[in-house]
Motif scaffolding. Structure first.
Motif, PDB file in Angstrom:
ATOM      1  N   TYR A  93     -10.537  -5.354 -11.146  1.00  0.00           N
ATOM      2  CA  TYR A  93     -10.582  -6.678 -11.679  1.00  0.00           C
ATOM      3  C   TYR A  93     -10.053  -7.772 -11.449  1.00  0.00           C
ATOM      4  N   LYS A  94      -8.529  -7.586 -10.820  1.00  0.00           N
ATOM      5  CA  LYS A  94      -7.790  -8.699 -10.399  1.00  0.00           C
ATOM      6  C   LYS A  94      -7.799  -8.786  -8.837  1.00  0.00           C
ATOM      7  N   GLY A  95      -8.826  -7.808  -8.203  1.00  0.00           N
ATOM      8  CA  GLY A  95      -9.158  -8.022  -6.852  1.00  0.00           C
ATOM      9  C   GLY A  95      -8.218  -7.072  -6.029  1.00  0.00           C
ATOM     10  N   PHE A  96      -7.832  -6.064  -6.583  1.00  0.00           N
ATOM     11  CA  PHE A  96      -7.059  -5.107  -5.791  1.00  0.00           C
ATOM     12  C   PHE A  96      -7.738  -3.700  -5.606  1.00  0.00           C
ATOM     13  N   TYR A  97      -7.746  -3.187  -4.129  1.00  0.00           N
ATOM     14  CA  TYR A  97      -8.137  -2.006  -3.931  1.00  0.00           C
ATOM     15  C   TYR A  97      -7.403  -0.821  -4.708  1.00  0.00           C
ATOM     16  N   CYS A  98      -8.066   0.201  -5.041  1.00  0.00           N
ATOM     17  CA  CYS A  98      -7.168   1.228  -5.957  1.00  0.00           C
ATOM     18  C   CYS A  98      -8.098   2.625  -5.429  1.00  0.00           C
ATOM     19  N   SER A  99      -7.110   3.586  -5.155  1.00  0.00           N
ATOM     20  CA  SER A  99      -7.603   5.051  -4.903  1.00  0.00           C
ATOM     21  C   SER A  99      -6.490   5.882  -5.203  1.00  0.00           C
ATOM     22  N   GLY A 100      -6.676   7.088  -4.809  1.00  0.00           N
ATOM     23  CA  GLY A 100      -5.809   8.190  -5.199  1.00  0.00           C
ATOM     24  C   GLY A 100      -5.353   8.201  -6.751  1.00  0.00           C
ATOM     25  N   LYS A 101      -6.554   8.197  -7.621  1.00  0.00           N
ATOM     26  CA  LYS A 101      -6.049   8.349  -9.081  1.00  0.00           C
ATOM     27  C   LYS A 101      -6.188   9.683  -9.423  1.00  0.00           C
ATOM     28  N   ASN A 138      -2.858   4.449  -5.233  1.00  0.00           N
ATOM     29  CA  ASN A 138      -2.774   3.643  -3.862  1.00  0.00           C
ATOM     30  C   ASN A 138      -3.278   2.284  -4.116  1.00  0.00           C
ATOM     31  N   VAL A 139      -2.547   1.332  -4.500  1.00  0.00           N
ATOM     32  CA  VAL A 139      -3.002   0.054  -4.712  1.00  0.00           C
ATOM     33  C   VAL A 139      -2.352  -1.295  -3.970  1.00  0.00           C
ATOM     34  N   TYR A 140      -3.236  -1.872  -3.520  1.00  0.00           N
ATOM     35  CA  TYR A 140      -2.785  -3.320  -2.757  1.00  0.00           C
ATOM     36  C   TYR A 140      -4.169  -4.239  -2.788  1.00  0.00           C
ATOM     37  N   LYS A 141      -3.649  -5.328  -2.567  1.00  0.00           N
ATOM     38  CA  LYS A 141      -4.690  -6.628  -2.746  1.00  0.00           C
ATOM     39  C   LYS A 141      -5.496  -6.431  -1.607  1.00  0.00           C
ATOM     40  N   ILE A 169     -12.117 -10.939 -10.750  1.00  0.00           N
ATOM     41  CA  ILE A 169     -12.904 -11.435 -11.820  1.00  0.00           C
ATOM     42  C   ILE A 169     -11.889 -12.041 -12.890  1.00  0.00           C
ATOM     43  N   VAL A 170     -10.726 -11.605 -12.981  1.00  0.00           N
ATOM     44  CA  VAL A 170      -9.778 -12.417 -13.617  1.00  0.00           C
ATOM     45  C   VAL A 170      -8.327 -12.602 -12.593  1.00  0.00           C
ATOM     46  N   SER A 171      -7.762 -13.433 -13.171  1.00  0.00           N
ATOM     47  CA  SER A 171      -6.383 -13.604 -12.469  1.00  0.00           C
ATOM     48  C   SER A 171      -5.610 -12.484 -12.550  1.00  0.00           C
ATOM     49  N   GLU A 172      -4.313 -12.409 -11.724  1.00  0.00           N
ATOM     50  CA  GLU A 172      -3.173 -11.137 -11.706  1.00  0.00           C
ATOM     51  C   GLU A 172      -2.522 -11.558 -13.004  1.00  0.00           C
TER      52      GLU A 172
END
Length: 318
Positions: free
Chosen positions: A14-22, A42-45, A52-55
């Motif tokens: 929602y803040k524009g970050f890729y997220c995997s490995g949960k 594994n999280v990175y911009k 959708i919203v700011s960091e």
């Protein structure tokens, strides 16, 4: 549902970050997976993911979620945000939260609070602390909040003075006169139709005179509508005062949310019908003297609450 809202708040996408490995596989033989802690993801911009919203907003929401989650664990038996005092009334003797219920009567009912153990096991086997009435508790808190917001009466009296001094116009006669004109115009249309049927006037003359009558009727109806609208906006001072007091009363319920931290209820053994309330507010420097710069609610927040109350009042008087 609450789980959906939780996933929305905690999802970094929602803040524009890729997220995997949960999650991670427990065993190659099993389909069940183990959910990992957020710091292991594994999280990175990612510029390809539109935010959708700011960091800043996302981080603030997550911090607030974390704080409320910790508070919820301390009082796991309470619904923290459901009612005004949910999760904020604590039994000093048993360190458990107070639960809400309603005493039914012919007038509807009264909201009251009892220790969780009283609700589960009764007075003798659970807790014999006296019942707390929401209405009585709110009166106590209102006196405390008055030190924060003490200009309510000045605002109410000032607005009432302004609207009392305003000229009140009675549009009843103007509406009645306009309705008489409308009635005559309708009769004129009926007469024109009779003249056309009897072939006293031509179709062309009927159309011209009928169009003129329709135009006059439309103008007259608009005038009546406008007069009625003005009449309906005349201010009932008694109702206005009641509305203003109701809107300002809502401020205290917001104070319960933002300013009130907890209330520890101490039973007085020598006087079973009495209790001692240890009221904790979000005070910044820990001093007894309460002022806006010392507590967890700012002057800007108080101003916002005032504006919201006045905005709701304007819906009534505009």
């Amino acid at each position: 549902c609450s789980d959906s809202i939780k996933n929305i708040i905690l999802n970094p996408k929602y803040k524009g970050f890729y997220c995997s490995g949960k999650t991670a596989s427990i065993d190659y033989k099993q389909t069940k997976r183990l959910r990992l802690d957020a710091d292991e993801w594994n999280v990175y911009k990612d510029e390809n993911i539109p935010a959708i919203v700011s960091e800043e907003i996302w981080n603030s929401a997550n911090e607030l979620y974390k704080i409320r989650g910790e508070k919820s664990k301390k009082n796991s038996g309470a619904y923290l945000q459901r009612y005004s005092f949910s999760g904020k009334l604590i039994c000093a003797e048993h360190q458990t939260s107070f639960h809400r219920h309603v005493y039914k009567n012919k007038n509807g009912g009264k909201e009251v609070w009892n220790c969780k153990l009283y609700r589960q096991k009764g007075k003798h086997d659970g807790c014999d602390s006296p019942t707390i009435y929401s209405s009585e508790l709110q009166k106590i808190l209102d006196e405390i909040y008055s030190e924060i917001y003490d200009d309510k009466e000045k605002v109410i009296s000032g607005l009432l003075e302004i609207y009392s001094a305003a000229e009140v116009v009675d549009y009843s006669k103007e509406i009645s006169d306009a309705e008489k004109v409308l009635s005559k115009l309708q009769k004129t249309k009926d007469q024109l139709l009779e003249l056309l049927v009897e072939k006293i006037i031509s179709k062309q003359e009927f159309k011209e005179r009928n169009d003129a009558a329709n135009s006059a009727i439309k103008k007259n109806e608009d005038e009546i509508s406008s007069l009625r609208s003005h009449k309906n906006t005349q201010v009932d001072i008694t109702l206005l005062e009641k509305t203003m007091r109701h809107e300002f009363a809502k401020l205290n319920s917001e104070f319960n949310e933002t300013l009130l931290d907890k209330i520890i209820v101490h039973k007085i053994n020598e006087s079973p019908a009495h209790i001692n309330l240890e009221i904790h507010l979000n005070i910044g420097d820990g001093k007894n003297c309460i002022s806006l710069h010392q507590i967890g609610i700012s002057q800007a927040q108080v101003s916002r609450l005032e504006k919201n109350a006045l905005k709701n009042m304007r819906k009534y008087i505009s």
